[in-house]
Structures are given as structure tokens and as C-alpha cells.
Design an enzyme around this catalytic site. Structure first.
Site, short mmCIF file in Angstrom:
data_model
loop_
_atom_site.label_atom_id
_atom_site.label_comp_id
_atom_site.label_asym_id
_atom_site.label_seq_id
_atom_site.Cartn_x
_atom_site.Cartn_y
_atom_site.Cartn_z
N ASP A 8 0.88 -1.17 0.00
CA ASP A 8 0.00 0.00 0.00
C ASP A 8 0.92 1.22 0.00
OD1 ASP A 8 0.93 0.25 2.60
OD2 ASP A 8 -1.04 0.16 3.57
N CYS A 65 3.15 -3.36 3.98
CA CYS A 65 2.31 -2.22 4.40
C CYS A 65 2.94 -1.64 5.66
CB CYS A 65 0.84 -2.62 4.56
SG CYS A 65 0.47 -3.77 5.89
N GLY A 66 2.21 -0.79 6.36
CA GLY A 66 2.81 -0.11 7.50
C GLY A 66 3.23 -1.06 8.60
N THR A 67 2.29 -1.83 9.10
CA THR A 67 2.59 -2.81 10.17
C THR A 67 2.79 -4.22 9.63
OG1 THR A 67 0.26 -3.39 10.46
CG2 THR A 67 1.11 -1.57 11.81
N GLY A 70 -2.31 -5.78 7.99
CA GLY A 70 -3.41 -5.74 7.02
C GLY A 70 -3.12 -6.67 5.85
N HIS A 98 10.51 -23.01 9.05
CA HIS A 98 9.46 -23.67 9.84
C HIS A 98 8.06 -23.55 9.22
CE1 HIS A 98 11.75 -23.70 13.95
NE2 HIS A 98 12.43 -24.27 12.97
N ARG A 132 8.33 -32.40 10.94
CA ARG A 132 7.25 -32.00 11.85
C ARG A 132 6.61 -30.68 11.42
NH1 ARG A 132 11.98 -30.38 14.19
NH2 ARG A 132 12.01 -28.40 15.31
N HIS A 133 7.38 -29.85 10.72
CA HIS A 133 6.82 -28.57 10.27
C HIS A 133 5.82 -28.78 9.13
CE1 HIS A 133 9.51 -26.55 12.94
NE2 HIS A 133 10.54 -27.20 12.42
C1 RB5 Z 1 -1.88 2.57 6.59
O1 RB5 Z 1 -1.98 3.74 7.31
C2 RB5 Z 1 -1.76 1.38 7.51
O2 RB5 Z 1 -2.94 1.19 8.22
C3 RB5 Z 1 -1.42 0.14 6.71
O3 RB5 Z 1 -0.24 0.35 6.00
C4 RB5 Z 1 -1.18 -1.12 7.50
O4 RB5 Z 1 -0.33 -0.90 8.57
C5 RB5 Z 1 -2.39 -1.87 7.88
O5 RB5 Z 1 -2.33 -2.95 8.44
#
Ligand code: RB5
Length: 143
Positions: A8, A65-67, A70, A98, A132-133
Site C-alpha cells: 500500500d 504495508c505499515g505494520t 493488514g 518452519h 514435523r513442520h
Molecule cells: C496505513 O496507514 C496502515 O494502516 C497500513 O499500511 C497497515 O499498517 C495496515 O495494516
């Protein structure tokens, strides 16, 4: 080896750099977007990448993406996808060894680009351990 990439807006910069890095290493790459820093919805890019990996059009995928959450949540709705989030090199190794992740997910807002490359390298050069994996992976799908 053909690798599909998607992101994204939060991951677009790392995606562009990783595409150049992978091309330089001799991999084929397919870009599933986005190519803009304008705010967008990660699902719109995750689903096409997942379909390409499931169909065999791409051997593996990288989603950013950011985290990373998503992308991972969306990708893992597809039965043929094992999307694994990695935030350091050791996890990048283990997510292949694994979990045999066929899509690597990176949290661009929480790792340096240098770390992203190190994770990608570890994931691409590590072999799945099987045994096992494999048994555990076989139990993941909801029948
Ligand atoms: C975008 O602001 C952020 O929500 C997206 O990149 C991501 O981290 C979502 O999981």
C-alpha cells in the site's frame, strides 16, 4: 524464479527499492502495485498478489504495508497462501524454515530498508525444513 510484489502507500518506497534489488540479483519480478504514495487500501493489492501465487503465475510473493498486519490478514484468507510477517533476519529465516511462507510480509514503518533487504535475503536463501513442520502446515487449512 518469479516473485510478485505488492504494497500500500506505506510500503511503496520499500517495494520499489526491493524490486530493483531483486532484479539485480537475477529474479523475475511482477509488480501488483500500488505505485503511488496516495492513501489506498492494502486489500486491493493483496488479493491480486495472492491469486497470482495460488495460480502459479508467481512462485513467491512479498507484501508490504505499515505494520504488515493488514496484508497478512488479507493474504491468509486465501487457502493456498501462507503469508508470514517478519521483522528481523532470524524471523525471516524461520518463516521459511518452519512455516514455508510463500508470501513474506514486511512492516515498512517499523524496520529500516536495510533490515528489509536482510529479511528478504534470509527468506529467499533458506530451505523449508519439512518433517514435523510439514505436519503442522498440513493442519492449518480450515476444511
Ligand atoms: C496505513 O496507514 C496502515 O494502516 C497500513 O499500511 C497497515 O499498517 C495496515 O495494516
Amino acid at each position: 524464479m518469479k516473485i510478485g510484489l505488492c504494497s500500500d502507500h506505506a510500503g511503496v518506497e520499500y517495494k520499489a527499492k526491493l524490486m530493483s534489488y531483486l532484479l539485480g540479483k537475477g529474479y523475475e519480478v511482477v509488480n501488483f502495485g500500488t505505485d503511488s504514495t496516495e492513501s489506498c487500501d492494502y486489500c486491493d493489492y493483496a488479493h491480486p498478489l495472492a491469486r497470482a501465487v495460488e495460480s502459479g503465475e508467481c512462485n513467491l510473493g512479498i507484501a508490504i504495508c505499515g505494520t504488515g498486519n493488514g496484508m497478512a490478514m488479507t493474504l491468509n484468507k486465501h487457502q493456498g497462501i501462507r503469508a508470514g510477517l517478519a521483522w528481523n533476519t532470524a524471523v525471516g529465516t524461520l518463516v521459511k524454515e518452519h512455516n514455508n511462507a510463500n508470501v513474506l510480509v514486511l512492516p515498512a514503518r517499523f524496520i529500516s530498508y536495510r533490515m528489509a533487504v536482510s529479511i528478504v535475503r534470509a527468506w529467499l536463501t533458506t530451505d523449508f525444513a519439512g518433517g514435523r513442520h510439514q505436519r503442522r502446515i498440513d493442519k492449518i487449512p480450515v476444511k
